[in-house]
Design a protein around this motif. Structure first.
Motif, PDB file in Angstrom:
ATOM      1  N   LYS A 185      -3.428   9.609  -0.051  1.00 35.26           N
ATOM      2  CA  LYS A 185      -2.148   9.654   0.654  1.00 35.26           C
ATOM      3  C   LYS A 185      -1.175  10.344   0.286  1.00 35.26           C
TER       4      LYS A 185
ATOM      5  N   TYR B  17       1.266   4.278   1.436  1.00 35.00           N
ATOM      6  CA  TYR B  17       1.805   4.864   2.741  1.00 35.00           C
ATOM      7  C   TYR B  17       3.023   4.034   3.069  1.00 35.00           C
TER       8      TYR B  17
ATOM      9  N   MET C 130       0.882  -1.193   0.027  1.00 37.49           N
ATOM     10  CA  MET C 130       0.080   0.005   0.115  1.00 37.49           C
ATOM     11  C   MET C 130       0.739   1.195  -0.125  1.00 37.49           C
TER      12      MET C 130
ATOM     13  N   PRO D 132      -8.498   8.206   2.532  1.00 38.25           N
ATOM     14  CA  PRO D 132      -8.326   6.748   1.768  1.00 38.25           C
ATOM     15  C   PRO D 132      -7.092   6.664   1.033  1.00 38.25           C
ATOM     16  N   GLU D 133      -6.815   5.317   0.512  1.00 40.22           N
ATOM     17  CA  GLU D 133      -5.546   5.055  -0.080  1.00 40.22           C
ATOM     18  C   GLU D 133      -5.103   6.045  -0.933  1.00 40.22           C
ATOM     19  N   ASN D 134      -6.169   6.321  -2.107  1.00 42.21           N
ATOM     20  CA  ASN D 134      -5.737   7.111  -3.230  1.00 42.21           C
ATOM     21  C   ASN D 134      -5.230   8.544  -2.849  1.00 42.21           C
TER      22      ASN D 134
END
Ligand code: GLY
Length: 375
Positions: free
Chosen positions: A309, A3, A1, A305-307
């Motif tokens: 970060k 981060y 992921m 959220p992930e996209n």
């Protein structure tokens, strides 16, 4: 992921920087044990605010920094200096009339950290007294926490960073009053201190009778209507901390809005924060704003959220790396780490300031994965 992968990509720099911090701070932890440092003298050694200036607003950062380093390393020298700081700071608690809105900076980082890390009941009690004093500054009509003692109607954006002491007090004694006061103040600051474009007002002057804002004041920035970078960093980190303590979505959204303004102002300055984003272009920097904002950006990166970060984590590391390269002193002949802090636009510019070291170390510890939140 993303981060974790991005941290891995930068791991060598993060670990090397932490090793340099530990080397320098483990020395000054001993040599400055009996001081409350603010900056350094001409000889590069820490000055000392004990005595006449024991209530100075930055006096908690040295002890707070020592607790951060102790939590990571277990080195007893850090703990001894943190405990000594708390003893020295007890002199600031004897006179009610010198208490102010900076109670969190001064005591939560020291007594609050001591209680959370060691269970010290005396520290818990001291921090609760300070939280009660901070809560007593609440203006019911204006729904704000009053700033300085010499102006009843003034609020300053800096106070956002003192709210965690109130969230902590609510949790520790199971009483929501403190949290509600903190949230009322944050709600006021969201409307009155954060402009629609994400820039931040340092001071609002309220009518203390009915609470309305009479005017805004430039404060420590370039002037009325300008965008003092440390004020922006207090807002950026302060709002994400309020989000962490309350989960109120508006606080996360506000932290992001201020972050976008802060990031764009640094991106055009080779990632070195100017003192004011809305001032003539000139090489006037405030490293403290960069260190505070980096802490906030890392926390935003964890919360989104992930996209999303990358938007926050990459600038945080860019700012820290640029400042480490250009502004840090790893030389054993000086007591400070981060140079080029500025008290205000046109006042005491480009000096080391103790909270620059605190937030720089806090940011590096976050990147190393530390779970301890001193706020
Ligand atoms: N809290 C005062 C300052 O940021 O200088």
């Amino acid at each position: 992921m993303f981060y974790d992968e991005y941290i891995e990509k930068n791991r060598e720099w993060i670990e090397e920087t932490f090793a340099k911090l530990d080397k320098k701070l483990s020395r000054t932890a001993v040599s400055s044990r009996n001081k409350l440092p603010y900056t350094v003298g001409p000889d590069g050694k820490h000055d000392d605010k004990t005595g006449q200036d024991v209530n100075w607003w930055t006096n908690g950062f040295w002890g707070g920094l020592m607790w951060l380093m102790y939590e990571k390393t277990g080195n007893e020298d850090y703990k001894k200096t943190a405990e000594r700081s708390e003893e020295l700071l007890s002199g600031a608690l004897t006179d009610y009339l010198i208490q102010d809105h900076d109670s969190g900076f001064r005591h939560h980082l020291v007594s609050g950290a001591n209680y959370r890390l060691t269970g010290n009941e005396g520290s818990k009690s001291r921090n609760l007294y300070c939280a009660a004093t901070l809560a007593s500054r609440y203006n019911i009509s204006g729904k704000y926490i009053r700033a300085w003692n010499w102006r009843e109607g003034w609020t300053i954006i800096d106070t956002m960073m003192n709210l965690p002491q109130l969230y902590w007090a609510s949790n520790v004694i199971g009483d929501t009053r403190f949290k509600k006061i903190a949230m009322a103040h944050a709600d006021m600051a969201m409307v009155e201190h954060v402009r629609a474009d994400g820039s931040v007002v340092h001071i609002c002057s309220h009518d203390p009778e009915d609470g309305h804002v009479i005017e805004t004041i430039g404060g420590q920035g370039y002037g009325v209507g300008s965008a003092w970078s440390r004020g922006a960093s207090w807002a950026l980190y302060g709002f994400i901390l309020s989000y962490i303590h309350t989960e109120k979505q508006d606080y996360l959204d506000t932290a992001k809005k201020v972050a976008h303004y802060f990031i764009s102002g640094c991106a055009i300055n080779e990632w070195l924060p100017p003192i004011d984003f809305r001032a003539p272009i000139e090489p006037r920097y405030d490293s403290t704003a960069g260190a505070i904002a980096a802490c906030g950006l890392i926390e935003i990166a964890k919360a989104v959220p992930e996209n999303e970060k990358a938007t926050y984590l990459i600038p945080a590391i860019n700012i820290l790396k640029a400042m480490e390269e250009k502004f840090c002193s790893w030389d054993e002949s000086t007591d400070y780490v981060l140079g080029m802090g500025s008290e205000a636009y046109g006042r005491c510019e480009h000096i080391p300031i103790i909270y620059g070291d605190f937030f720089f170390a806090e940011a590096i510890l976050k990147l190393l994965g530390s779970e301890f939140n001193p706020w």
